[in-house]
Design a protein around this motif. Structure first.
Motif, PDB file in Angstrom:
ATOM      1  N   THR A  28       0.830  -1.207   0.000  1.00 54.09           N
ATOM      2  CA  THR A  28       0.000   0.000   0.000  1.00 54.09           C
ATOM      3  C   THR A  28       0.863   1.255   0.000  1.00 54.09           C
ATOM      4  O   THR A  28       0.616   2.197  -0.772  1.00 54.09           O
ATOM      5  N   GLN A  29       1.895   1.278   0.841  1.00 52.08           N
ATOM      6  CA  GLN A  29       2.763   2.446   0.904  1.00 52.08           C
ATOM      7  C   GLN A  29       3.534   2.635  -0.404  1.00 52.08           C
ATOM      8  O   GLN A  29       3.707   3.760  -0.878  1.00 52.08           O
ATOM      9  N   LEU A  30       3.986   1.544  -0.997  1.00 51.21           N
ATOM     10  CA  LEU A  30       4.687   1.639  -2.276  1.00 51.21           C
ATOM     11  C   LEU A  30       3.782   2.243  -3.350  1.00 51.21           C
ATOM     12  O   LEU A  30       4.212   3.083  -4.148  1.00 51.21           O
ATOM     13  N   LYS A  31       2.522   1.815  -3.378  1.00 50.31           N
ATOM     14  CA  LYS A  31       1.588   2.367  -4.358  1.00 50.31           C
ATOM     15  C   LYS A  31       1.339   3.855  -4.097  1.00 50.31           C
ATOM     16  O   LYS A  31       1.257   4.650  -5.032  1.00 50.31           O
ATOM     17  N   LEU A  32       1.232   4.226  -2.812  1.00 45.95           N
ATOM     18  CA  LEU A  32       1.037   5.631  -2.476  1.00 45.95           C
ATOM     19  C   LEU A  32       2.209   6.481  -2.941  1.00 45.95           C
ATOM     20  O   LEU A  32       2.043   7.661  -3.253  1.00 45.95           O
ATOM     21  N   GLY A  68       3.881   5.950  -5.635  1.00 41.29           N
ATOM     22  CA  GLY A  68       3.951   5.989  -7.089  1.00 41.29           C
ATOM     23  C   GLY A  68       4.593   4.791  -7.749  1.00 41.29           C
ATOM     24  O   GLY A  68       4.747   4.765  -8.967  1.00 41.29           O
ATOM     25  N   TYR A  69       4.967   3.781  -6.957  1.00 43.56           N
ATOM     26  CA  TYR A  69       5.556   2.579  -7.552  1.00 43.56           C
ATOM     27  C   TYR A  69       4.467   1.695  -8.138  1.00 43.56           C
ATOM     28  O   TYR A  69       3.340   1.653  -7.645  1.00 43.56           O
ATOM     29  N   ASP A  70       4.822   0.953  -9.178  1.00 47.93           N
ATOM     30  CA  ASP A  70       3.965  -0.108  -9.689  1.00 47.93           C
ATOM     31  C   ASP A  70       4.435  -1.427  -9.093  1.00 47.93           C
ATOM     32  O   ASP A  70       5.606  -1.598  -8.765  1.00 47.93           O
ATOM     33  N   ILE A  71       3.510  -2.386  -8.982  1.00 50.49           N
ATOM     34  CA  ILE A  71       3.840  -3.715  -8.479  1.00 50.49           C
ATOM     35  C   ILE A  71       3.922  -4.656  -9.669  1.00 50.49           C
ATOM     36  O   ILE A  71       2.949  -4.811 -10.411  1.00 50.49           O
ATOM     37  N   SER A  72       5.067  -5.267  -9.847  1.00 53.10           N
ATOM     38  CA  SER A  72       5.295  -6.134 -11.001  1.00 53.10           C
ATOM     39  C   SER A  72       4.951  -7.582 -10.669  1.00 53.10           C
ATOM     40  O   SER A  72       5.364  -8.089  -9.626  1.00 53.10           O
ATOM     41  N   PRO A  73       4.227  -8.269 -11.548  1.00 54.52           N
ATOM     42  CA  PRO A  73       3.909  -9.680 -11.308  1.00 54.52           C
ATOM     43  C   PRO A  73       5.010 -10.636 -11.758  1.00 54.52           C
ATOM     44  O   PRO A  73       4.876 -11.839 -11.606  1.00 54.52           O
ATOM     45  N   ILE A 117      -2.603   9.198  -4.466  1.00 50.13           N
ATOM     46  CA  ILE A 117      -3.465   8.593  -3.451  1.00 50.13           C
ATOM     47  C   ILE A 117      -4.770   8.129  -4.068  1.00 50.13           C
ATOM     48  O   ILE A 117      -5.362   7.141  -3.652  1.00 50.13           O
ATOM     49  N   ASP A 118      -5.231   8.827  -5.091  1.00 49.58           N
ATOM     50  CA  ASP A 118      -6.478   8.455  -5.738  1.00 49.58           C
ATOM     51  C   ASP A 118      -6.388   7.105  -6.442  1.00 49.58           C
ATOM     52  O   ASP A 118      -7.408   6.512  -6.799  1.00 49.58           O
ATOM     53  N   LEU A 119      -5.162   6.647  -6.692  1.00 57.41           N
ATOM     54  CA  LEU A 119      -4.971   5.361  -7.361  1.00 57.41           C
ATOM     55  C   LEU A 119      -5.010   4.194  -6.388  1.00 57.41           C
ATOM     56  O   LEU A 119      -5.020   3.042  -6.794  1.00 57.41           O
TER      57      LEU A 119
END
Length: 462
Positions: A34-38, A40-45, A140-142
């Protein structure tokens, strides 16, 4: 790799994530993600697409440690830029990780979010600098208000505390996660509300010792929706019981105050389900284990609970072959099982864990004797479970759907926690979706699972 689907953008830094271990570790992973997304990072599969990979390890037993070491080795081989965190990130385990993987970027312990995020920042700085909380951050909206979740949308784990004050001789969790630290009850309920607003229909309350919630803060008074609540399990159950979803209590030790939540179950406020890790029934072995709680009169209390709430389901875990366990001790456990008539039971053969004081106990039980006792235990419990499930045939029950494919739907009733308990199969029924709650009639059962047919509105007409 455990990850969440995202709309990737090439301009963003990408973090791969591998999450291992128990639900408590899963919540740690969710908070980091959650913090990484906040930020601006993307999570790679995938390993190939990730700029760095985070591995959240489990160190509870030796097999879990080996799985963690294998995952780190795979991430190093496939990606090469690896940040390690979790229960193996402290002490001798951390040294072993560094020795086996000298190129690892960072190693930190469980729930050490700052160190993990700091390591990510160091090796792949965020494209957009984090702004102050007072400023509007469009990123944050993301992120949904409930944060990033690794569970299906319809259920979520709600961690109410960290650490544990007990010193069970077979367990090293206090050494890894420290003493009990309870979250404020207002914070827990606020998180629960966000989850429910996002569509969660089942909250699974977890900790190392749910019954001890609030002990460390002396049951501090807090306010939830203007109502005063003490920081304790009963008050938390009352508050969560107002949210209109399934509330399931895990890791409950049999302290006397557990009696106070049974009426809430009878009233339908929270699920009539208790996950109590009894571990054994022999007073001598329980003493060697240094187990907490009033274990002596447990059978009488289970009987009293069922008189108040006949629908109560109890699941538990046990250890056989603990150092010093005699045939008499083991037979006492089998006799106890027959009397307790528990619904869901897991059983483990004792195995030494590096750092556990039980390793120093005399009279370790040979592996072949452990295996023989485990088989006898499982045969006894399977017979009990089969009879209790057979008694459900013909009952009407609510089922929460987890999966749907061309073969039919698979769900769970109130007696079944995800991953660890049984399932309810609706063969050939596909007119439903994950997260739906259906009324069904139980039509069949085996040792662990149930089969059912949906009740249509027309069925009750007239």
């Amino acid at each position: 790799m455990s990850s969440t689907p995202t709309n990737s953008s090439d301009s963003k830094q990408k973090v791969g994530f591998v999450s291992l271990g128990c639900p408590k570790a899963l919540v740690d992973s969710e908070r980091i993600l959650t913090q990484l997304k906040l930020e601006g990072y993307d999570i790679s599969p995938s390993y190939d697409d990730a700029d760095v990979v985070v591995v959240n390890t489990c160190g509870f037993i030796d097999s879990a440690k080996q799985e963690s070491m294998d995952a780190i080795s795979e991430a190093m081989k496939e990606n090469g830029k690896v940040i390690v965190t979790g229960c193996m990130g402290k002490g001798s385990d951390a040294e072993a990780i560094k020795a086996a993987n000298p190129g690892v970027l960072s190693v930190s312990g469980p729930a050490d979010y700052d160190t993990v995020l700091g390591a990510v920042h160091e090796y792949i700085p965020p494209v957009i600098e984090q702004k102050s909380a007072a400023e509007h951050n469009p990123l944050i909206d993301l992120v949904p208000p409930q944060g990033i979740k690794l569970t299906p949308k319809h259920y979520a784990y709600l961690k109410i505390s960290e650490g544990c004050n007990h010193r069970c001789t077979f367990c090293i969790i206090p050494a890894m996660r420290g003493d009990l630290v309870s979250r404020p009850i207002s914070e827990v309920v606020d998180e629960a509300k966000k989850l429910v607003a996002a569509g969660v229909r089942e909250l699974l309350v977890i900790s190392q010792d749910t019954s001890a919630y609030g002990v460390d803060v002396k049951y501090k008074l807090d306010f939830v929706d203007g109502q005063a609540h003490e920081t304790r399990m009963q008050d938390l159950a009352v508050a969560l019981g107002e949210l209109g979803v399934w509330v399931r209590l895990h890791y409950v030790y049999p302290y006397p105050h557990v009696d106070k939540v049974i009426p809430l179950m009878a009233a339908g406020k929270i699920l009539p389900y208790l996950d109590i890790p009894f571990q054994h029934a022999s007073p001598r072995i329980l003493k060697l284990m240094k187990r907490p709680g009033n274990q002596v009169k447990v059978l009488e209390r289970i009987k009293a609970w069922r008189e108040i709430c006949p629908e109560l389901v109890i699941r538990s875990t046990f250890i056989v072959g603990f150092p010093g366990e005699t045939e008499e001790d083991f037979q006492m456990l089998l006799d106890w099982l027959e009397q307790a008539q528990l619904d869901r039971v897991g059983c483990f053969k004792y195995s030494p864990v590096d750092g556990a004081t039980a390793n120093e106990l005399p009279e370790h039980v040979p592996e072949d004797v452990q295996q023989e006792r485990w088989e006898r235990f499982m045969q006894t419990q399977q017979r009990i479970s089969t009879a209790r499930l057979q008694a459900r045939i013909g009952q009407e029950m609510e089922v929460l759907i987890d999966e749907v494919d061309e073969q039919g739907a698979v769900g769970r009733c109130y007696a079944d926690a995800p991953e660890i308990d049984g399932k309810v199969y609706l063969d050939g029924f596909t007119d439903t979706f994950p997260g739906d709650a259906l009324l069904v009639t139980i039509t069949g059962a085996d040792e662990y699972d149930l089969w059912a047919e949906p009740i249509y509105e027309d069925d009750t007409a007239g």
